[in-house]
Design a protein around this motif. Structure first.
Motif, PDB file in Angstrom:
ATOM      1  N   ARG A 188       7.346   0.547 -19.626  1.00  0.00           N
ATOM      2  CA  ARG A 188       6.502  -0.649 -19.592  1.00  0.00           C
ATOM      3  C   ARG A 188       6.934  -1.590 -18.472  1.00  0.00           C
ATOM      4  NH1 ARG A 188       6.000  -1.808 -26.157  1.00  0.00           N
ATOM      5  NH2 ARG A 188       3.936  -0.822 -26.415  1.00  0.00           N
ATOM      6  N   LEU A 189       8.233  -1.758 -18.323  1.00  0.00           N
ATOM      7  CA  LEU A 189       8.740  -2.630 -17.261  1.00  0.00           C
ATOM      8  C   LEU A 189       8.345  -2.094 -15.886  1.00  0.00           C
ATOM      9  CD1 LEU A 189      12.300  -3.518 -18.591  1.00  0.00           C
ATOM     10  CD2 LEU A 189      10.412  -5.116 -18.232  1.00  0.00           C
ATOM     11  N   GLU A 190       8.420  -0.793 -15.713  1.00  0.00           N
ATOM     12  CA  GLU A 190       8.053  -0.202 -14.432  1.00  0.00           C
ATOM     13  C   GLU A 190       6.573  -0.408 -14.142  1.00  0.00           C
ATOM     14  OE1 GLU A 190       8.231   1.883 -10.796  1.00  0.00           O
ATOM     15  OE2 GLU A 190       9.663   0.759 -12.012  1.00  0.00           O
ATOM     16  N   ARG A 191       5.720  -0.261 -15.141  1.00  0.00           N
ATOM     17  CA  ARG A 191       4.285  -0.496 -14.940  1.00  0.00           C
ATOM     18  C   ARG A 191       4.011  -1.957 -14.604  1.00  0.00           C
ATOM     19  NH1 ARG A 191       1.072   3.931 -13.990  1.00  0.00           N
ATOM     20  NH2 ARG A 191       1.735   5.654 -15.310  1.00  0.00           N
ATOM     21  N   CYS A 192       4.716  -2.861 -15.268  1.00  0.00           N
ATOM     22  CA  CYS A 192       4.567  -4.288 -14.968  1.00  0.00           C
ATOM     23  C   CYS A 192       5.030  -4.582 -13.544  1.00  0.00           C
ATOM     24  CB  CYS A 192       5.364  -5.127 -15.962  1.00  0.00           C
ATOM     25  SG  CYS A 192       4.685  -5.168 -17.635  1.00  0.00           S
ATOM     26  N   ARG A 193       6.144  -3.980 -13.152  1.00  0.00           N
ATOM     27  CA  ARG A 193       6.667  -4.209 -11.803  1.00  0.00           C
ATOM     28  C   ARG A 193       5.658  -3.766 -10.748  1.00  0.00           C
ATOM     29  NH1 ARG A 193       9.193  -1.766  -7.702  1.00  0.00           N
ATOM     30  NH2 ARG A 193       8.880   0.283  -8.642  1.00  0.00           N
ATOM     31  N   LEU A 194       5.049  -2.628 -10.938  1.00  0.00           N
ATOM     32  CA  LEU A 194       4.061  -2.145  -9.978  1.00  0.00           C
ATOM     33  C   LEU A 194       2.827  -3.047  -9.947  1.00  0.00           C
ATOM     34  CD1 LEU A 194       4.268   1.715 -10.591  1.00  0.00           C
ATOM     35  CD2 LEU A 194       5.221   0.403  -8.688  1.00  0.00           C
ATOM     36  N   ASP A 195       2.417  -3.552 -11.110  1.00  0.00           N
ATOM     37  CA  ASP A 195       1.277  -4.478 -11.137  1.00  0.00           C
ATOM     38  C   ASP A 195       1.592  -5.770 -10.394  1.00  0.00           C
ATOM     39  OD1 ASP A 195      -0.195  -2.687 -12.553  1.00  0.00           O
ATOM     40  OD2 ASP A 195      -0.350  -3.876 -14.392  1.00  0.00           O
ATOM     41  N   LEU A 196       2.823  -6.233 -10.497  1.00  0.00           N
ATOM     42  CA  LEU A 196       3.213  -7.456  -9.794  1.00  0.00           C
ATOM     43  C   LEU A 196       3.179  -7.267  -8.280  1.00  0.00           C
ATOM     44  CD1 LEU A 196       6.204  -8.566 -12.042  1.00  0.00           C
ATOM     45  CD2 LEU A 196       4.011  -9.743 -11.827  1.00  0.00           C
ATOM     46  N   LEU A 197       3.339  -6.028  -7.824  1.00  0.00           N
ATOM     47  CA  LEU A 197       3.306  -5.735  -6.399  1.00  0.00           C
ATOM     48  C   LEU A 197       1.903  -5.433  -5.890  1.00  0.00           C
ATOM     49  CD1 LEU A 197       6.422  -3.363  -6.116  1.00  0.00           C
ATOM     50  CD2 LEU A 197       6.285  -5.758  -5.437  1.00  0.00           C
ATOM     51  N   ASP A 198       0.964  -5.287  -6.802  1.00  0.00           N
ATOM     52  CA  ASP A 198      -0.386  -4.865  -6.439  1.00  0.00           C
ATOM     53  C   ASP A 198      -1.221  -6.060  -5.977  1.00  0.00           C
ATOM     54  OD1 ASP A 198      -2.876  -3.788  -6.185  1.00  0.00           O
ATOM     55  OD2 ASP A 198      -2.900  -2.808  -8.144  1.00  0.00           O
ATOM     56  N   PRO A 199      -1.611  -6.106  -4.694  1.00  0.00           N
ATOM     57  CA  PRO A 199      -2.428  -7.227  -4.212  1.00  0.00           C
ATOM     58  C   PRO A 199      -3.736  -7.374  -4.976  1.00  0.00           C
ATOM     59  CG  PRO A 199      -1.590  -5.914  -2.391  1.00  0.00           C
ATOM     60  CD  PRO A 199      -1.298  -5.146  -3.636  1.00  0.00           C
ATOM     61  N   ALA A 200      -4.269  -6.253  -5.472  1.00  0.00           N
ATOM     62  CA  ALA A 200      -5.538  -6.313  -6.207  1.00  0.00           C
ATOM     63  C   ALA A 200      -5.401  -7.072  -7.514  1.00  0.00           C
ATOM     64  CB  ALA A 200      -6.044  -4.894  -6.482  1.00  0.00           C
ATOM     65  N   ALA A 210       0.830  -1.203   0.000  1.00  0.00           N
ATOM     66  CA  ALA A 210       0.000   0.000   0.000  1.00  0.00           C
ATOM     67  C   ALA A 210       0.865   1.253   0.000  1.00  0.00           C
ATOM     68  CB  ALA A 210      -0.931  -0.002   1.208  1.00  0.00           C
ATOM     69  N   GLY A 211       1.948   1.227   0.765  1.00  0.00           N
ATOM     70  CA  GLY A 211       2.850   2.365   0.809  1.00  0.00           C
ATOM     71  C   GLY A 211       3.532   2.614  -0.517  1.00  0.00           C
ATOM     72  N   ILE A 212       3.960   1.542  -1.170  1.00  0.00           N
ATOM     73  CA  ILE A 212       4.612   1.672  -2.479  1.00  0.00           C
ATOM     74  C   ILE A 212       3.635   2.258  -3.499  1.00  0.00           C
ATOM     75  CG2 ILE A 212       5.600   0.369  -4.411  1.00  0.00           C
ATOM     76  CD1 ILE A 212       6.751  -1.574  -2.328  1.00  0.00           C
ATOM     77  N   MET A 213       2.422   1.729  -3.513  1.00  0.00           N
ATOM     78  CA  MET A 213       1.425   2.224  -4.456  1.00  0.00           C
ATOM     79  C   MET A 213       1.097   3.686  -4.184  1.00  0.00           C
ATOM     80  SD  MET A 213      -1.055  -1.128  -4.459  1.00  0.00           S
ATOM     81  CE  MET A 213      -2.331  -0.347  -5.430  1.00  0.00           C
TER      82      MET A 213
END
Length: 320
Positions: free
Chosen positions: A268-280, A183-186
């Motif tokens: 694109r890689l950064e967006r993918c990385r954030l999605d991988l961290l997203d619990p949702a 949550a903090g990262i997001m």
């Protein structure tokens, strides 16, 4: 020694540092982000308090302090070192930011941005309280040349975007101890997106950009950000959308020290990385996430991701 008297603790995931002498504060602040000279006219009975959080490569700090000044001197700036932007929002008291021949006088609610790759000064009066956000320059879609038009200016509280972001940053500062983990990262990255939007808005309201090249590059990066999920996103499509030749497009990115293709891949890689961290998105497959951001070949995506972050997408998701 001053370091033996420092009060450092952890509260809700935040690092809390309390300085009860100017020597303590000077030691702590001199190298917290980049090398700084820290000074005060009244070192006796000096007191300061810092709550700090770091999410990925974004740092957030709430600082309360007695009167002092920090200077980023030319002699402290080394070629090849990481370049950051600092954004300060004054929560209380008064302050001043100086860079690029401009001065921004700050009162409660005022926001200013400055560049650590060039000299600057920041002065805070007694009782000043501020939120300081530090992030890599490449994290913004706007080029550093474009942001240079706004350094050491008071970002508008009168604009609709300023009225939206100001209270948000104030609440963020007040609740800095309460955010952690995914949550903090997001939240940190969402905050950076808002800052990016604020800068675009300020530039669009008539602030002069450094030059036409910086203006064009900022517009192209914004277009790329909006179309990252399109598999057809590439130099030819981008150039056509902006009525310029591909040669002109490549020239814009050469000046920024990268290429069009590299920029698209990194975003694109950064967006993918954030999605991988997203619990949702925990139920989304690696392939679905890759395709969401324009990667059509899962094997290629996995190799590219590992080269960038040191782990395959599945390993990265499991570890974090």
């Amino acid at each position: 020694m001053a370091s033996e008297r420092m009060t450092v603790s952890t509260l809700g995931g935040a690092n809390v540092f309390e300085a009860n002498s100017f020597e303590e504060w000077q030691e702590r602040m001199s190298n917290r982000f980049v090398r700084l000279q820290v000074s005060t006219n009244r070192p006796e009975n000096f007191h300061a308090l810092l709550h700090g959080r770091s999410f990925d490569d974004i740092s957030l700090s709430r600082i309360e302090s007695d009167a002092h000044q920090v200077d980023r001197l030319q002699d402290f700036i080394c070629q090849g070192e990481s370049k950051y932007f600092k954004l300060s929002m004054l929560l209380g008291g008064a302050g001043l930011v100086v860079q690029d021949g401009r001065e921004a006088v700050l009162g409660p609610g005022d926001i200013a941005i400055y560049d650590t790759s060039r000299p600057y000064s920041a002065v805070f009066e007694d009782g000043a309280e501020s939120l300081v956000m530090v992030f890599p320059q490449e994290a913004l879609s706007v080029s550093s040349e474009g942001v240079a038009a706004l350094t050491a200016t008071t970002l508008s509280r009168g604009s609709s975007m300023g009225r939206l972001i100001g209270p948000f940053l104030g609440e963020l500062a007040a609740n800095l101890d309460g955010f952690s983990g995914h949550a903090g990262i997001m939240l940190a990255h969402n905050t950076l997106d808002l800052i990016n939007t604020l800068i675009y808005t300020e530039l669009g309201l008539g602030a002069k950009r450094a030059d036409h090249k910086a203006d064009s590059l900022a517009e192209v990066k914004e277009y790329i950000e909006r179309n990252l999920g399109s598999p057809g996103l590439g130099p030819a499509a981008i150039a056509a959308a902006h009525f310029m030749s591909t040669r002109r497009l490549h020239y814009l990115f050469e000046g920024a020290g990268t290429t069009v293709t590299s920029w698209i891949k990194s975003r694109r890689l950064e967006r993918c990385r954030l999605d991988l961290l997203d619990p949702a998105l925990g139920s989304a497959t690696i392939t679905q996430i890759a395709m969401r951001w324009g990667f059509l070949d899962s094997a290629h995506f996995s190799r590219t991701f590992k080269a960038a972050f040191g782990a395959t997408p599945s390993e990265y998701r499991r570890i974090h």
